[in-house]
Design a protein around this motif. Structure first.
Motif, PDB file in Angstrom:
ATOM      1  N   PRO A  64      -0.921 -12.463   5.674  1.00 45.43           N
ATOM      2  CA  PRO A  64      -0.035 -11.321   5.908  1.00 45.43           C
ATOM      3  C   PRO A  64      -0.588 -10.396   6.982  1.00 45.43           C
ATOM      4  N   THR A  66       0.494  -6.605   7.551  1.00 41.68           N
ATOM      5  CA  THR A  66       1.316  -5.426   7.278  1.00 41.68           C
ATOM      6  C   THR A  66       0.901  -4.222   8.107  1.00 41.68           C
ATOM      7  N   GLY A  71      -2.310  -3.026   2.526  1.00 38.48           N
ATOM      8  CA  GLY A  71      -1.058  -3.789   2.484  1.00 38.48           C
ATOM      9  C   GLY A  71      -1.291  -5.285   2.572  1.00 38.48           C
ATOM     10  N   ASP A  72      -2.206  -5.687   3.456  1.00 37.52           N
ATOM     11  CA  ASP A  72      -2.504  -7.111   3.611  1.00 37.52           C
ATOM     12  C   ASP A  72      -3.113  -7.697   2.339  1.00 37.52           C
ATOM     13  N   ALA A  75      -0.481  -7.992  -0.417  1.00 35.35           N
ATOM     14  CA  ALA A  75       0.419  -9.118  -0.132  1.00 35.35           C
ATOM     15  C   ALA A  75      -0.284 -10.452  -0.394  1.00 35.35           C
TER      16      ALA A  75
END
Length: 187
Positions: A64, A66, A71-72, A75
């Motif tokens: 991911p 992001t 966020g990564d 995810a």
């Protein structure tokens, strides 16, 4: 034919567990004969391992992006839950005989599945270093493995998909403060 046999072996493992895995059952499910299966795998342990490796590699983690480490990681962990919860539960509940028979462990099986491939987390962490979110020196092998070790522990302990709130706790309350604290200390 090999793909059909391994898919049949996977289905047998899910339905009956390792203890009940037989060449005959796999052959019947694949619509072939026992000798066809035996020509490819000398033991049911080899067949089971091949089925698990194939299943794992059929659904690789996507990397991911992001725009943030948080966020990564969220995810990436959510993707692991989506792809691996069933497999983790299967191995945890029905592979005791496999590990005893082969003299191996869950870690050995995982090493076989990973098989020297580059893991998605490596790209996620590299981008975080490039963005200045973390210091590369904070990324020891133990620290990098920590979110995934905690996720595996949760999967093994509950035998259920891990809720988003637990993933957030792993990332926000454990991993990010550890990396940030190490980064500040070492600068």
């Amino acid at each position: 034919m090999e793909g059909a046999l391994l898919e049949a072996a996977w289905d047998e493992l899910v339905e009956h567990g390792y203890a009940a895995l037989t060449f005959e059952g796999v052959a019947a499910r694949a619509g072939t004969s026992r000798p066809v299966v035996r020509r490819r795998w000398a033991s049911r342990a080899e067949l089971a391992r091949a089925a698990i490796v194939r299943r794992s590699r059929a659904h690789p983690a996507t990397e991911p992006d992001t725009g943030s480490l948080r966020g990564d990681l969220l995810a990436l962990l959510a993707g692991v839950v989506d792809r691996r919860a069933e497999m983790t539960a299967l191995v945890a509940t029905s592979f005791g005989a496999y590990f005893e028979e082969t003299g191996t462990s869950f870690a050995d099986l995982r090493a076989e599945v990973v098989g020297g491939r580059t893991l998605a987390v490596e790209g996620v962490l590299e981008r975080a270093v490039e963005r200045g979110e973390i210091d590369r020196s904070a990324l020891t092998p133990r620290v990098v493995a920590l979110p995934f070790d905690l996720l595996r522990h949760e999967l093994l302990m509950t035998l259920r998909p891990v809720p988003r709130s637990v993933l957030e706790e792993i990332v926000d309350d454990i991993f990010l403060p550890l990396v940030a604290a190490r980064s500040r200390t070492e600068r």
